[in-house]
Design a protein around this motif. Structure first.
Motif, short mmCIF file in Angstrom:
data_model
loop_
_atom_site.label_atom_id
_atom_site.label_comp_id
_atom_site.label_asym_id
_atom_site.label_seq_id
_atom_site.Cartn_x
_atom_site.Cartn_y
_atom_site.Cartn_z
N PHE A 179 5.58 -7.69 7.58
CA PHE A 179 4.73 -7.96 6.43
C PHE A 179 3.77 -6.80 6.16
CE2 PHE A 179 0.80 -10.03 4.69
CZ PHE A 179 1.32 -10.31 3.43
N ILE A 180 3.16 -6.31 7.25
CA ILE A 180 2.23 -5.19 7.11
C ILE A 180 2.96 -3.94 6.58
CG2 ILE A 180 0.83 -3.54 8.44
CD1 ILE A 180 0.02 -6.00 10.19
N GLU A 181 4.15 -3.69 7.11
CA GLU A 181 4.92 -2.54 6.64
C GLU A 181 5.26 -2.69 5.16
OE1 GLU A 181 8.82 0.01 8.08
OE2 GLU A 181 8.90 -2.18 8.23
N SER A 182 5.61 -3.91 4.75
CA SER A 182 5.96 -4.15 3.35
C SER A 182 4.75 -3.97 2.44
CB SER A 182 6.54 -5.56 3.20
OG SER A 182 7.70 -5.71 3.98
N MET A 183 3.58 -4.45 2.88
CA MET A 183 2.36 -4.23 2.11
C MET A 183 2.10 -2.74 1.94
SD MET A 183 -0.32 -7.10 3.56
CE MET A 183 -1.65 -6.51 2.51
N ALA A 184 2.24 -2.01 3.04
CA ALA A 184 2.00 -0.57 2.98
C ALA A 184 3.00 0.12 2.07
CB ALA A 184 2.07 0.01 4.40
N ASP A 185 4.27 -0.31 2.12
CA ASP A 185 5.28 0.27 1.23
C ASP A 185 4.89 0.07 -0.23
OD1 ASP A 185 6.87 1.18 3.28
OD2 ASP A 185 8.27 -0.51 3.22
N GLY A 186 4.33 -1.10 -0.55
CA GLY A 186 3.88 -1.34 -1.92
C GLY A 186 2.76 -0.41 -2.33
N ALA A 187 1.88 -0.12 -1.36
CA ALA A 187 0.79 0.82 -1.66
C ALA A 187 1.31 2.24 -1.84
CB ALA A 187 -0.24 0.77 -0.52
N VAL A 188 2.29 2.63 -1.01
CA VAL A 188 2.89 3.96 -1.14
C VAL A 188 3.60 4.08 -2.49
CG1 VAL A 188 4.65 5.52 -0.20
CG2 VAL A 188 3.11 4.30 1.36
N LEU A 189 4.26 3.00 -2.89
CA LEU A 189 4.92 2.98 -4.20
C LEU A 189 3.93 3.27 -5.32
CD1 LEU A 189 7.55 2.31 -5.80
CD2 LEU A 189 6.77 -0.07 -5.84
N ASN A 190 2.66 2.88 -5.08
CA ASN A 190 1.63 3.08 -6.10
C ASN A 190 0.75 4.29 -5.82
OD1 ASN A 190 1.34 0.75 -8.29
ND2 ASN A 190 2.25 -0.11 -6.43
N GLY A 191 1.22 5.21 -4.97
CA GLY A 191 0.55 6.50 -4.84
C GLY A 191 -0.27 6.74 -3.60
N MET A 192 -0.47 5.76 -2.72
CA MET A 192 -1.28 5.95 -1.51
C MET A 192 -0.45 6.64 -0.43
SD MET A 192 -3.41 3.10 0.73
CE MET A 192 -4.74 2.90 -0.45
N ASP A 193 -1.09 7.51 0.35
CA ASP A 193 -0.35 8.13 1.45
C ASP A 193 -0.10 7.09 2.54
OD1 ASP A 193 -2.08 8.70 4.04
OD2 ASP A 193 -3.41 9.04 2.32
N ARG A 194 0.98 7.28 3.33
CA ARG A 194 1.45 6.24 4.23
C ARG A 194 0.45 5.91 5.34
NH1 ARG A 194 5.63 3.28 4.59
NH2 ARG A 194 6.66 4.36 2.88
N ALA A 195 -0.19 6.92 5.92
CA ALA A 195 -1.13 6.66 7.01
C ALA A 195 -2.28 5.77 6.53
CB ALA A 195 -1.66 7.97 7.57
N ALA B 4 -3.57 -1.91 5.27
CA ALA B 4 -2.80 -3.14 5.41
C ALA B 4 -3.09 -3.84 6.74
CB ALA B 4 -1.31 -2.84 5.28
N ALA B 5 -3.06 -3.07 7.83
CA ALA B 5 -3.27 -3.67 9.14
C ALA B 5 -4.68 -4.23 9.29
CB ALA B 5 -3.00 -2.63 10.24
N GLN B 6 -5.68 -3.48 8.83
CA GLN B 6 -7.06 -3.94 8.92
C GLN B 6 -7.28 -5.19 8.07
OE1 GLN B 6 -9.39 -2.81 10.96
NE2 GLN B 6 -11.04 -4.13 10.23
#
Length: 267
Positions: A181-197, A203-205
């Motif tokens: 779930f956390i990875e998927s949330m992060a992928d959505g953020a990356v899709l919208n321009g955020m860097d992965r780290a 997402a984790a916090q």
């Protein structure tokens, strides 16, 4: 009173995690290990300060608490040998998913003391959730001692054995679902321009904070969701998308599938 000596049949990841987390609590105890691959046992012994036993018989004879930490399909084989050497006063602690107390006791002419447990990965950071179920033969002192041991690295609770397959799915397998779930949330953020780290951190916090609120506030998750989800806002748009794709049913099905698989392992 002297502390129980502890033996581990198996030297897999869960034993490494347990010893890494419980190391300070176990300091000063007699710790022994056996593994079918001696090199693996020797590496674990060097890392955590254990003694390597040459056989299951030697390990069983020297352990007050004998932890069974092998894959479910291997339990019958190791118990067929261990049953000949487990002392009457010893406690067998099984961590093998799906294997019932009755299944372990079936290898003995006289039912031994058995504690079934299900720890999980978050105990490695002091936030574990461990379920324990003692057989009727298990002394209350051993039950209390194990509850205290696992409470040192998170939370520990006694659970009826009929719920152990559910616990295996929920807290045993659950961290993997949470990671996904956390990875998927992060992928959505990356899709919208955020860097992965940064996306992983946010997402984790966020998930950790949300979980903390549930544990501390004592409020229903739905009530907390409604606090965040304002009318016609971004949160409701996201929830609508999740619900359109049956998000809740998908998660419920995952827990159900994992629980069914746990039951199959004891068949």
């Amino acid at each position: 009173m002297s502390q129980p000596s502890i033996g581990f049949i198996g030297a897999g990841k869960i034993v490494d995690i347990l010893l890494g987390a419980l190391g300070p609590t176990l300091r000063g105890r007699s710790l022994n290990i056996w593994n079918r691959t001696p090199a693996r046992a020797q590496a674990m012994a060097k890392l955590h300060g254990l003694k390597v036993c040459e056989s299951i018989a030697e390990l069983a004879e020297s352990s007050d608490w004998l932890f069974i930490a092998v894959k479910p399909h291997a339990v019958a084989k190791v118990m067929a040998e261990a049953c000949l050497h487990v002392r009457e006063s010893s406690l067998i602690v099984s961590m093998s998913a799906g294997i019932s107390i009755a299944s372990i006791q079936s290898h003995f002419t006289v039912a031994p003391r058995v504690m079934r447990i299900m720890p999980n990965l978050p105990l490695s950071v002091g936030m574990g959730m461990t379920a324990l179920c003692p057989s009727p033969e298990t002394p209350e002192a051993d039950t209390k001692a194990l509850l205290e041991l696992f409470s040192a690295v998170g939370k520990a609770r006694l659970i009826e054995e009929r719920l152990f397959d559910t616990v295996t799915a929920l807290s045993g397998s659950g961290p993997a679902f949470a990671f996904l779930f956390i990875e998927s949330m992060a992928d959505g953020a990356v899709l919208n321009g955020m860097d992965r780290a940064a996306a992983y951190e946010f997402a984790a916090q966020t998930v950790m904070g949300a979980a903390r609120i549930i544990l501390d506030a004592g409020k229903h998750p739905g009530e907390l969701k409604d606090i965040v989800a304002s009318p016609a806002g971004t949160t409701m748009a996201g929830i609508h998308s999740l619900e359109r794709k049956a998000f809740r049913a998908i998660v419920m099905d995952a827990i159900d599938a994992a629980a069914r698989r746990s039951r199959e392992l004891n068949a």
